[in-house]
Design a protein around this motif. Structure first.
Motif, PDB file in Angstrom:
ATOM      1  N   ILE A  82      -4.634  -3.071   9.037  1.00 49.24           N
ATOM      2  CA  ILE A  82      -3.993  -2.117   7.691  1.00 49.24           C
ATOM      3  C   ILE A  82      -3.238  -0.786   8.481  1.00 49.24           C
ATOM      4  O   ILE A  82      -4.086  -0.196   9.134  1.00 49.24           O
ATOM      5  CB  ILE A  82      -5.164  -1.783   6.873  1.00 49.24           C
ATOM      6  N   GLU A  83      -2.414  -0.537   7.786  1.00 47.49           N
ATOM      7  CA  GLU A  83      -1.882   0.872   7.965  1.00 47.49           C
ATOM      8  C   GLU A  83      -1.554   1.859   6.913  1.00 47.49           C
ATOM      9  O   GLU A  83      -0.975   1.527   6.089  1.00 47.49           O
ATOM     10  CB  GLU A  83      -0.240   0.542   8.928  1.00 47.49           C
ATOM     11  N   THR A  84      -2.616   2.718   6.871  1.00 46.83           N
ATOM     12  CA  THR A  84      -2.714   3.480   5.686  1.00 46.83           C
ATOM     13  C   THR A  84      -3.276   4.697   6.034  1.00 46.83           C
ATOM     14  O   THR A  84      -4.445   4.865   6.812  1.00 46.83           O
ATOM     15  CB  THR A  84      -3.150   2.812   4.544  1.00 46.83           C
ATOM     16  N   GLU A  85      -3.011   5.962   5.333  1.00 48.43           N
ATOM     17  CA  GLU A  85      -3.949   7.247   5.261  1.00 48.43           C
ATOM     18  C   GLU A  85      -4.743   7.250   4.283  1.00 48.43           C
ATOM     19  O   GLU A  85      -5.557   8.321   3.966  1.00 48.43           O
ATOM     20  CB  GLU A  85      -2.758   8.370   5.328  1.00 48.43           C
ATOM     21  N   VAL A  86      -4.669   6.372   3.345  1.00 47.06           N
ATOM     22  CA  VAL A  86      -5.494   6.503   2.157  1.00 47.06           C
ATOM     23  C   VAL A  86      -6.973   6.271   2.555  1.00 47.06           C
ATOM     24  O   VAL A  86      -7.327   5.213   3.535  1.00 47.06           O
ATOM     25  CB  VAL A  86      -5.163   5.225   1.096  1.00 47.06           C
ATOM     26  N   PRO A  87      -8.017   6.742   1.900  1.00 51.40           N
ATOM     27  CA  PRO A  87      -9.397   6.622   2.245  1.00 51.40           C
ATOM     28  C   PRO A  87      -9.654   5.380   1.843  1.00 51.40           C
ATOM     29  O   PRO A  87      -9.476   4.540   0.861  1.00 51.40           O
ATOM     30  CB  PRO A  87     -10.125   7.595   1.321  1.00 51.40           C
ATOM     31  N   ILE A  88     -10.698   4.615   2.535  1.00 49.90           N
ATOM     32  CA  ILE A  88     -11.121   3.114   2.495  1.00 49.90           C
ATOM     33  C   ILE A  88     -12.545   3.400   2.480  1.00 49.90           C
ATOM     34  O   ILE A  88     -13.388   3.713   3.152  1.00 49.90           O
ATOM     35  CB  ILE A  88     -10.725   2.127   3.698  1.00 49.90           C
ATOM     36  N   GLU A  89     -13.028   2.668   1.123  1.00 53.65           N
ATOM     37  CA  GLU A  89     -14.565   2.614   1.155  1.00 53.65           C
ATOM     38  C   GLU A  89     -15.120   1.086   1.129  1.00 53.65           C
ATOM     39  O   GLU A  89     -14.226   0.176   0.475  1.00 53.65           O
ATOM     40  CB  GLU A  89     -14.875   3.203  -0.356  1.00 53.65           C
ATOM     41  N   ILE A  90     -16.025   0.738   1.754  1.00 51.89           N
ATOM     42  CA  ILE A  90     -16.565  -0.601   1.808  1.00 51.89           C
ATOM     43  C   ILE A  90     -17.635  -0.959   0.713  1.00 51.89           C
ATOM     44  O   ILE A  90     -18.846  -0.033   0.952  1.00 51.89           O
ATOM     45  CB  ILE A  90     -17.067  -1.024   3.350  1.00 51.89           C
ATOM     46  N   ILE A  94      -7.663   5.536  -3.766  1.00 51.10           N
ATOM     47  CA  ILE A  94      -8.589   5.169  -2.951  1.00 51.10           C
ATOM     48  C   ILE A  94      -8.513   3.509  -2.737  1.00 51.10           C
ATOM     49  O   ILE A  94      -8.485   2.735  -3.644  1.00 51.10           O
ATOM     50  CB  ILE A  94     -10.209   5.303  -3.294  1.00 51.10           C
ATOM     51  N   ILE A  95      -8.781   3.180  -1.418  1.00 52.05           N
ATOM     52  CA  ILE A  95      -8.846   1.576  -1.367  1.00 52.05           C
ATOM     53  C   ILE A  95     -10.356   1.138  -1.441  1.00 52.05           C
ATOM     54  O   ILE A  95     -11.130   1.607  -0.460  1.00 52.05           O
ATOM     55  CB  ILE A  95      -8.164   1.170  -0.127  1.00 52.05           C
ATOM     56  N   PHE A  96     -10.937   0.359  -1.995  1.00 52.63           N
ATOM     57  CA  PHE A  96     -12.049  -0.268  -1.962  1.00 52.63           C
ATOM     58  C   PHE A  96     -11.927  -1.513  -1.538  1.00 52.63           C
ATOM     59  O   PHE A  96     -11.324  -2.336  -1.981  1.00 52.63           O
ATOM     60  CB  PHE A  96     -12.676  -0.113  -3.361  1.00 52.63           C
ATOM     61  N   LEU A  97     -12.880  -1.989  -0.410  1.00 54.83           N
ATOM     62  CA  LEU A  97     -12.848  -3.296   0.103  1.00 54.83           C
ATOM     63  C   LEU A  97     -14.247  -4.005  -0.206  1.00 54.83           C
ATOM     64  O   LEU A  97     -15.243  -3.227   0.357  1.00 54.83           O
ATOM     65  CB  LEU A  97     -12.693  -3.042   1.919  1.00 54.83           C
ATOM     66  N   LEU A 111       0.778  -1.185   0.102  1.00 49.95           N
ATOM     67  CA  LEU A 111      -0.074   0.191  -0.037  1.00 49.95           C
ATOM     68  C   LEU A 111       0.982   1.257  -0.084  1.00 49.95           C
ATOM     69  O   LEU A 111       0.523   2.106  -0.715  1.00 49.95           O
ATOM     70  CB  LEU A 111      -0.880  -0.128   1.131  1.00 49.95           C
ATOM     71  N   LYS A 112       2.073   1.190   0.742  1.00 47.32           N
ATOM     72  CA  LYS A 112       2.875   2.461   0.791  1.00 47.32           C
ATOM     73  C   LYS A 112       3.389   2.680  -0.613  1.00 47.32           C
ATOM     74  O   LYS A 112       3.688   3.698  -0.908  1.00 47.32           O
ATOM     75  CB  LYS A 112       3.979   2.131   1.912  1.00 47.32           C
ATOM     76  N   SER A 113       3.940   1.565  -1.133  1.00 49.09           N
ATOM     77  CA  SER A 113       4.727   1.545  -2.643  1.00 49.09           C
ATOM     78  C   SER A 113       3.646   1.898  -3.761  1.00 49.09           C
ATOM     79  O   SER A 113       3.915   2.820  -4.549  1.00 49.09           O
ATOM     80  CB  SER A 113       5.369   0.307  -2.727  1.00 49.09           C
ATOM     81  N   LEU A 114       2.200   1.330  -3.692  1.00 47.95           N
ATOM     82  CA  LEU A 114       1.489   1.596  -4.692  1.00 47.95           C
ATOM     83  C   LEU A 114       0.810   2.816  -4.510  1.00 47.95           C
ATOM     84  O   LEU A 114       0.548   3.619  -5.731  1.00 47.95           O
ATOM     85  CB  LEU A 114       0.301   0.583  -4.619  1.00 47.95           C
TER      86      LEU A 114
END
Length: 359
Positions: free
Chosen positions: A53-61, A32-35, A25-28
């Motif tokens: 999960i360790e990220t500041e990217v917004p996550i949508e379910i 937005i991350i969609f779960l 996730l840090k490299s990519l």
């Protein structure tokens, strides 16, 4: 456990898997991350996953209904629309958290939305850990016909966390065990012997067997990603098993079978065909019957059932030039591809199944 690594993706396990996912996730740097989850994994698996999960990217379910009956294009349309409404772009990442329905459908959605999003599979059932999430096959059913629409494409990685198995009933665990047993039958007699002796289907006891099962499939699909030859061996038990699964899914007078239950029946039937056509020994045949009958509940077929199941074989995606071809055993751990089987022998295999099934 050590990861399993190919040129384009890798399979990581348990806590080390989350380390690798967070590095990815840090490299990519996704926008937005969609779960993608289903109703079960939303409740039972999502909290654990999010805590890792360790990220500041917004996550949508995005949630879909659970069950094979929802593995359809209509469900894909719903997910595609959700992605569009939530402003997914080609820098978005889709993480598929669930069993085979979620990983198959989610992979297909990712491959087709905006001509391709990166995706990661996080299987949560034993079946999806050893089978559905590995091998690059994505897709959906067409009505009750299994996996008729899809593409072959690998995600960025697979994360196998066996703690998710704690959420499963034993029937689901036995469904996954059938694919592990199949891997032993087609490729490794010793692995068959170790799997058939498993008494405890807990995560701790399954860590190494799961990895071995994935290695067997991984080795096959790496050599033949597009199923031109060697990969056909993975179809053992599935030609008749898929037809049986489809028939029970659409027949309102039948209780639907889990994939592994249907494949177990298919393996008994196709082991008999192996005995008749490829001289699989009677000792090996009856060993297979005893192991599978012990694990799975008895199912009955009447003549009408059998006629419809045989008719469904013509829709099998593995057919070539109108011919129904089977992958059949020669002995435990060895397989012969492209075996042509007459309907009369298939009928004979159902007679055998009725004689040997557990009462």
């Amino acid at each position: 456990m050590k990861p399993i690594v190919a040129d384009t993706y890798s399979v990581h396990f348990n806590e080390e898997g989350y380390v690798k996912l967070n590095q990815h996730l840090k490299s990519l740097k996704p926008s937005i991350i969609f779960l993608l989850v289903d109703t079960n994994t939303h409740e039972y698996c999502l909290p654990r996953f999010l805590s890792k999960i360790e990220t500041e990217v917004p996550i949508e379910i995005i949630e879909i209904e659970d069950g094979e009956e929802n593995k359809t294009i209509d469900t894909c349309v719903g997910v595609w629309n959700a992605l569009a409404e939530l402003n997914a772009d080609r820098k978005s990442l889709l993480i598929n958290l669930g069993g085979g329905v979620v990983t198959d459908l989610g992979g297909f959605v990712a491959c087709t939305f905006k001509r391709g999003l990166p995706y990661v599979n996080v299987p949560t059932t034993l079946l999806s850990m050893v089978d559905a999430s590995v091998g690059a096959k994505t897709g959906v059913d067409l009505g009750t016909l299994k996996n008729q629409v899809g593409v072959i494409s690998n995600g960025d990685m697979v994360l196998v966390d066996t703690e998710f198995l704690m959420t499963l009933p034993q029937l689901e665990m036995r469904s996954g065990l059938s694919e592990m047993l199949k891997h032993g039958l087609i490729k490794d007699r010793n692995y068959w012997n170790s799997c058939k002796s498993l008494q405890d289907l807990s995560p701790d006891s399954l860590n190494l067997p799961i990895r071995e099962s994935i290695e067997i499939k991984f080795d096959v699909v790496t050599q033949d990603p597009n199923e031109r030859g060697l990969r056909k061996m993975l179809n053992f038990g599935h030609t008749l098993g898929h037809a049986i699964e489809s028939y029970f899914l659409k027949n309102e007078n039948k209780l639907s079978l889990l994939h592994g239950e249907a494949i177990a029946i298919g393996m008994i039937l196709e082991s008999y065909l192996s005995h008749r056509l490829n001289h699989l020994s009677e000792e090996d045949l009856m060993d297979i019957v005893a192991v599978l009958n012990k694990q799975y509940d008895s199912v009955s077929f009447n003549p009408t059932d059998i006629d419809i199941i045989i008719n469904l074989l013509k829709h099998d995606k593995k057919n070539e030039h109108g011919k129904i071809l089977f992958a059949l055993l020669e002995r435990l751990g060895e397989i012969k591809l492209d075996c042509l089987v007459e309907n009369s022998l298939i009928l004979e295999s159902f007679d055998f199944f009725e004689k040997v099934k557990t009462k």
